[in-house]
Each structure stands twice: as structure tokens, then as C-alpha cells.
Design a protein around this motif. Structure first.
Motif, PDB file in Angstrom:
ATOM      1  N   PHE A  92      43.694  -6.269  16.713  1.00 11.45           N
ATOM      2  CA  PHE A  92      43.695  -6.850  18.052  1.00 11.45           C
ATOM      3  C   PHE A  92      45.122  -7.138  18.519  1.00 11.45           C
ATOM      4  N   LYS A  93      45.957  -7.602  17.605  1.00  5.71           N
ATOM      5  CA  LYS A  93      47.335  -7.915  17.967  1.00  5.71           C
ATOM      6  C   LYS A  93      48.091  -6.664  18.383  1.00  5.71           C
ATOM      7  N   ARG A  94      47.782  -5.538  17.747  1.00  4.85           N
ATOM      8  CA  ARG A  94      48.423  -4.270  18.106  1.00  4.85           C
ATOM      9  C   ARG A  94      47.681  -3.540  19.223  1.00  4.85           C
ATOM     10  N   GLU A  95      46.644  -4.215  19.779  1.00 10.49           N
ATOM     11  CA  GLU A  95      45.825  -3.668  20.861  1.00 10.49           C
ATOM     12  C   GLU A  95      45.102  -2.386  20.429  1.00 10.49           C
ATOM     13  N   GLU A  96      44.723  -2.330  19.168  1.00  8.63           N
ATOM     14  CA  GLU A  96      43.928  -1.220  18.652  1.00  8.63           C
ATOM     15  C   GLU A  96      42.461  -1.662  18.596  1.00  8.63           C
ATOM     16  N   ASN A  97      41.887  -1.900  19.768  1.00  9.81           N
ATOM     17  CA  ASN A  97      40.559  -2.497  19.841  1.00  9.81           C
ATOM     18  C   ASN A  97      39.483  -1.593  19.238  1.00  9.81           C
TER      19      ASN A  97
END
Length: 532
Positions: A314-319
């Protein structure tokens, strides 16, 4: 949830396992009725403590961390001192209330009179645990997760040592009183009193440990206060912010703790069968909950790195990848939970023979009928912890309230006919509702469709096969090898068959093996079998 917090929570889960080991040892020292008397005091104390300072450490840590990131060091110091003062007053009031109501709780509410003295001796713990919670929250605000985790382990180590000593000493005095008055219950009561005193002393040592670390960190604090912004926060502002932040979590904790209190309450209210139910509750708490708690704790330790990986995604926006990792975590929990639940159910007789000095039949039935609690506890914890970390605390509270309601209904219907097994039935209903509702909320939050075949059906089929292997070994080897050796042989053989079957059915993904203990070895086996 970063890697530091994951490690801290793994240490916390290990401390919980030590807690169950301590409960078992104390149960052997006090006897079945003694552990039931102690449970009345411990659960009453826990309810008051949760209301006074439950989840305080996490809430205070988050608020302090936020002010530290903004450079508000003077506000940090003001909040910490204000909360410590307020919580000490509140904890002292909670201890006095618990001490004043000790007779009422023992005689009229739980209807187990021999627990009154134990409850009175345990009352100071509300204040002591409140102080240690504030200190732990300070370290979390500084980004230091280790002191709280180490304190949790030290608490159990001290309790195990002091509890064994004091329980043995006071239990010997209780035996003399019981012989003089011809009433055996005094032995368990005085043994439980020794455990209560050990808990008090253990908490004092934990506060001393945290206080020494706190004193060592004051040098940076004095420098930061000189450089920080002007303090604009009053005492009541600090109290309002902290308690507003913690109330959904402590309400959820109360709901999750409710079945333990309600179960003992129903046992005491049973009337003529209450004395026998009290002894049976000792078997329930001192053996059944110990086995299920240790097994579920091991699964939780395995699943925690998955939660950390989800939030990294989530932090790397790899949802999208986060959803895949979430499914992997559910699968890992089911794989381990199903195997351990089946193993405990089939080998319940051997577990009971090792754990109990008498009344093995009751423990065998508890384990055979209620071992699924291992799976439900681990999976429910996974869903609830994920939702709480995502800030979705109210869905967890709703799930816990619904589970409590069904628990009450099931126990009230069945306790007259089933006795102590009604608590097992109610616990299974509680776990199922909590797992189902929190799981539904989690899947909806992440917008994921469950893969029933690979995630649930295949591991369940493998669990049936492992159960048949355990049953065969139990029939063939138990009369000749003894309970302990039979458990070792059954675990090794059933585990080998179970994991090999899942590998051959291609039930694992390579990324799942990265977080499973022994995953590399399983991966090598999979390559040998040409699965990967």
C-alpha cells in the motif's frame, strides 16, 4: 505496519504463548478449582483494566509520534506527563473499586466465594498495569517498539518464577487450613492467592524495567524541549485527545474478552451443578484454552509478516499486489489452522493424557469438539488486525458485538444439558461469526473475491487426509509407545503427508513460501517433485 512493528507484534504473540504456558503451570499447582478461583479474579481485574487503560499504549504512541514528526516536543512532554498523572488517578480509582467490590463480585455475581481474597490481592494490578501502559506508549511514540515487547516477555517470565514459588508456599498453608476445617477448597484459594501476589510483584518489576529505560532517554528529551515549539496543550486537552483516540479499540477489546467472563459467570450461576462446573472450568481454562491458545499463537506468528508486506505494498501504491498478498495470508492461515485443528481433535486423548493428572475424559471431549477454535481464532485475528491497521475499527466492533450475542444465546440454550461443553459450542459460534463478519468486511474493503477452491477446499481435503493418518497412528502406536511419542510420530507423519499433498496439488504459490517457516525447504521439495 512496518517491519519493526511486525517484529514487536511477533514478540507479543510469543509473550501470549508464554502466558498460556504459565496458565498451565499455575493450573497444575492450584488444581482445577484453584485455577477457576484465580480466573474470577484475573478476569474481573482485566475488565476494569481494559476500561481504564485498554489500548492506551497504541493511542498514546500514535499521538506522540504525530507531535514528534511536527517538532512539537514541548507538547509531547506535556501530553505524556498529563496522561501519566490522569491515568494514575484513574488506575487508583479502578483498583479501589475492584477491592471494594471483591466480595460482591465473588459471592453474588460469579457466585464463587473462594475467589474473593484472590480478587482483593489482585486489585493493585489495575494501577500498576496502567502505569506500565503509559510508559509503553511513550516508547511507541519515540518509534521504539522493543521495550514494550520485551516487557511483555519479562512479565510472563517473572510471573512463572514468582507464581511457582508463592503458589507452592501459600498452597502448603492452604492444605493445613483445609485439613483443619475439612474443606478442600482452601488449598486452591491460597494457591491462587500466591499467584495474585506474584502478578503484583511481576508488574512492579516490569515498571522498574520500563522506568530505567525511560530515565536513560531523558537526555535527548531535555535537548528537544529546548528546541521545540511552545506548548499550547492543557491537561484536559491531552486527556480528551488520547481517550477519543482509544475508545473504539478498548470497546472492541471488551467485546472480544466478554466470552471468557460470561462463560465463568454462567458456570457460577448454574446452582446445584455450579461446584462441579467450577472444577470443569478449571479443565477448560487450564488445558483446553492452553492448547488452543498456543496453537493459534503459532499461526499468528506465521501470519504477521504477511500483514507487514500488505502495508508495504500500500505504501508503494501497489494496490493490486496488496490484494494478492492478502489472499496469500488467508491461505497461509487456513493451511496451518486446518492442520493444527485436525491434529488436536484426532489426538485429543493423547493431549489430555499429558496435560491432566485426572479427569482426562473431560479434556478429551473439549479438545475433540472445540479444536476448530484454533483456526477461527487465527483467521479472525488476521481479519480484525488488518481492518484495525487500515483504520476500519467500527466494522471490527460490529463483528465482535454480533459474535457476543450469538455466544450468549448458544450458552444459555446448551449449558443445562451440555455443561462445560456449552462454552466450547458458544466459543465456536463466537469465533465463526467474528471470522465471517470481519472476513466479509476485509474482502469488501480490499475489493477481493475469495478463491474458495484453492484457499479453503483443497487445504480442507488435505486436512481430512492428515486426520486419517493421525487416527491410524493413534490406533496402532498409542498402546505401545505412550502419548508423547505417539504425538511426535503422528505430527511428523501427518505433516509430511499434508504438505506433500498440497505441493502436488499445486496449492502453494512461490511467494507464499517466502513467509512460511521452513518455506525454503518446502520450495526445494517442490522443485524435486517438479511442482515449481
Amino acid at each position: 505496519m512496518n517491519q519493526t512493528e511486525v517484529k514487536r507484534r511477533q514478540l507479543g504473540a510469543f509473550a501470549d504463548i508464554l502466558m498460556f504456558v504459565t496458565i498451565y503451570v499455575m493450573g497444575r499447582l492450584t488444581g482445577d478449582k484453584g485455577i477457576a478461583y484465580t480466573a474470577v479474579a484475573a478476569q474481573s481485574c482485566a475488565v476494569i483494566w481494559i476500561a481504564v487503560s485498554g489500548s492506551l499504549s497504541d493511542a498514546l504512541g500514535r499521538l506522540l509520534r504525530g507531535r514528534k514528526n511536527k517538532g512539537q516536543y514541548k507538547n509531547m512532554a506535556k501530553m505524556r506527563s498529563s496522561i501519566l498523572l490522569f491515568q494514575m488517578i484513574l488506575g487508583a480509582v479502578g483498583s479501589l473499586v475492584l477491592a471494594g467490590l471483591s466480595g460482591v463480585l465473588a459471592d453474588r455475581i460469579f457466585r464463587i466465594p473462594y475467589s474473593g481474597l484472590i480478587l482483593l490481592a489482585l486489585a493493585p494490578v489495575v494501577l500498576l498495569r496502567t502505569v506500565s501502559a503509559v510508559l509503553a506508549g511513550y516508547f511507541q511514540g519515540e518509534g521504539a517498539e522493543s521495550p514494550r515487547a520485551i516487557a511483555g516477555i519479562l512479565r510472563q517470565v517473572f510471573l512463572l518464577g514468582f507464581g511457582s514459588l508463592f503458589s507452592h508456599m501459600l498452597g502448603g498453608y492452604g492444605e493445613k487450613v483445609s485439613s483443619l476445617l475439612r474443606q478442600e477448597n482452601f488449598t486452591g484459594m491460597y494457591s491462587g492467592l500466591g499467584i495474585a501476589l506474584a502478578i503484583d510483584i511481576s508488574e512492579l518489576f516490569v515498571i522498574l524495567f520500563l522506568g530505567l529505560i525511560y530515565k536513560g532517554s531523558r537526555r535527548f528529551e531535555k535537548k528537544a524541549k529546548q528546541e521545540g515549539m511552545y506548548s499550547t496543550m492543557s491537561l484536559w486537552d491531552s486527556v480528551r485527545y488520547v481517550h477519543s483516540a482509544r475508545w473504539p479499540q478498548f470497546a472492541t477489546d471488551l467485546c472480544l474478552f466478554f466470552p471468557l467472563v460470561a462463560g465463568l459467570l454462567f458456570c457460577g450461576m448454574k446452582g446445584e451443578g455450579g461446584e462441579q462446573l467450577t472444577a470443569d472450568y478449571g479443565q477448560y481454562a487450564g488445558s483446553y484454552l492452553v492448547v488452543c491458545g498456543i496453537a493459534a499463537g503459532l499461526v499468528i506468528i506465521v501470519a504477521l509478516p504477511v500483514l507487514g508486506k500488505i502495508f508495504q505494498c500500500f505504501k508503494r501504491e501497489e494496490n493490486r499486489y496488496a490484494r494478492t498478498v492478502f489472499q496469500n495470508g488467508v491461505h497461509i492461515g487456513l493451511v496451518h489452522g486446518i492442520f493444527l485443528s485436525v491434529f488436536v481433535a484426532v489426538m485429543g486423548e493423547q493431549f489430555a493424557d499429558l496435560l491432566c493428572q485426572g479427569n482426562e475424559h473431560t479434556v478429551t471431549k473439549l479438545l475433540q469438539w472445540g479444536s476448530a477454535m484454533i483456526l477461527l481464532t487465527a483467521l479472525g485475528w488476521y481479519f480484525c488486525r488488518l481492518l484495525q491497521a487500515l483504520g476500519k475499527k467500527y466494522p471490527v466492533l460490529i463483528a465482535a458485538c454480533g459474535a457476543d450475542l450469538l455466544f450468549i444465546i448458544i450458552v444459555m440454550i446448551t449449558i443445562g444439558k451440555s455443561g462445560i461443553l456449552s462454552l466450547v459450542y458458544g466459543g465456536l459460534a463466537f469465533g465463526f461469526v467474528l471470522c465471517a463478519l470481519s472476513g466479509a468486511f476485509a474482502y469488501r474493503q480490499l475489493r477481493v473475491q475469495p478463491d474458495w477452491l484453492n484457499t479453503f477446499v483443497v487445504p480442507l481435503g488435505g486436512g481430512v487426509g492428515a486426520g486419517l493418518i493421525c487416527l491410524m497412528i493413534r490406533k496402532l502406536f498409542s498402546p505401545h509407545l505412550g502419548s508423547f511419542t505417539t504425538l511426535i510420530v503422528a505430527f511428523a507423519a501427518a505433516g509430511l503427508v499434508y504438505w506433500t499433498a498440497l505441493l502436488l496439488l499445486r496449492n502453494f504459490r512461490e511467494q507464499e513460501l517466502e513467509v512460511i517457516p521452513g518455506g525454503r525447504l518446502i520450495g526445494i521439495l517442490g522443485q524435486m517433485l517438479r511442482v515449481f
